[in-house]
Write an enzyme that holds these catalytic residues in place. Sequence first.
Site, short mmCIF file in Angstrom:
data_model
loop_
_atom_site.label_atom_id
_atom_site.label_comp_id
_atom_site.label_asym_id
_atom_site.label_seq_id
_atom_site.Cartn_x
_atom_site.Cartn_y
_atom_site.Cartn_z
N LYS A 12 0.86 -1.19 0.00
CA LYS A 12 0.00 0.00 0.00
C LYS A 12 0.89 1.23 0.00
CE LYS A 12 -4.25 0.09 0.61
NZ LYS A 12 -5.12 -0.43 -0.48
N THR A 57 -3.07 -5.37 0.53
CA THR A 57 -2.56 -4.02 0.79
C THR A 57 -3.50 -3.27 1.72
OG1 THR A 57 -3.60 -2.92 -1.11
CG2 THR A 57 -1.46 -3.98 -1.50
N ARG A 169 27.99 34.27 -9.46
CA ARG A 169 26.62 33.97 -9.83
C ARG A 169 25.85 33.59 -8.58
NH1 ARG A 169 26.56 27.74 -12.33
NH2 ARG A 169 27.59 26.81 -10.52
N GLN A 212 28.63 20.56 -8.59
CA GLN A 212 29.22 19.25 -8.31
C GLN A 212 30.18 19.33 -7.12
OE1 GLN A 212 28.65 20.60 -11.33
NE2 GLN A 212 28.46 19.05 -12.93
N HIS A 240 18.45 27.63 -11.66
CA HIS A 240 19.17 28.70 -12.37
C HIS A 240 18.55 30.06 -12.11
CE1 HIS A 240 21.34 25.61 -14.50
NE2 HIS A 240 20.23 25.10 -14.99
#
Length: 284
Positions: A12, A57, A169, A212, A240
């Site tokens: 479930k 379930t 940035r 990264q 972004h």
Amino acid sequence: MSIVLGPNQYGKAETRVVRVVRDGARHELRDLNVSVALAGDLAGTHLTGDNTAVLPTDTQKNTVYAFAKRYGIGEPEEFGLRLARHFVASQPSIGRARVSIEQYAWRRLGPHSFQRDGGETRTCAVTVDSDGEWVVSGLTDLVLLNSTDSEFWGYAKDEYTTLPETKDRVLATAVSARWLHASSTMDWAASYDGVRAALVAAFVETYSLSLQQTLYAMGRRVLEERPEIAEVRLALPNKHHLLVDLSPFGLDNPNEVFVAADRPYGLIEGSVLRAGASPVDGAF
Ligand SMILES: O=c1[nH]c(=O)c2[nH]c(=O)[nH]c2[nH]1
């Protein structure tokens, strides 16, 4: 042609359970979304429709509610372990139970009043089988932003590259993190708070040359600060923030006005683990 049944599981999904602990006037609230997935000797139901081995379930859903009353919920990892152990121990045909939980946060407004916190969701995935128990805790939708100390340059370029290199940035992401515990006995609440704090501290304190690099710093920080954690997996969407060209209006824009683009987004994913350890894919 010979055809066989491959790996399968059933259960479930997304049982929503809210538990109020009414110890006196000050109530406590737990709000969970619980998904159960059972695996084992289930060839009968798939191949011939023999349901002898199938715990419905619907029963699984009822068990979630009954356990919430009988034992309380406590930390989501505890609740998941209790359920997963129960399904494996009580059903001879079930060899593996996986219980995945999302816990929604409520902020206290008074002794019995709460406000839903729109922010991050705490998660866990508990797996129990005859070989052992694995607990993966995590969070999703932890939205973080650094308005500077982020650069991105020196990347590979080809005839399709238009992205300008930048030495400054906005770096923003919605962290999805999951971490594997080295043991299934733990102060789950303290561990969660410690891991979350390590992830946030690493994001804030890392001068980033790529998302990264930030990902690795976040995973590494968790493993350095939290000995109880064996492996961290991160998925970081690059939310972004695109600089708006204000030159048509005679205005400069030194990193002050951005379009917050919702898609497409870069998706940076990775796992960080202790040297010599093998990734435990079955736990995640
Ligand atoms: O931190 C980043 N990593 C990338 O791989 C990438 N690619 C891209 O277009 N912008 C960024 N930023």
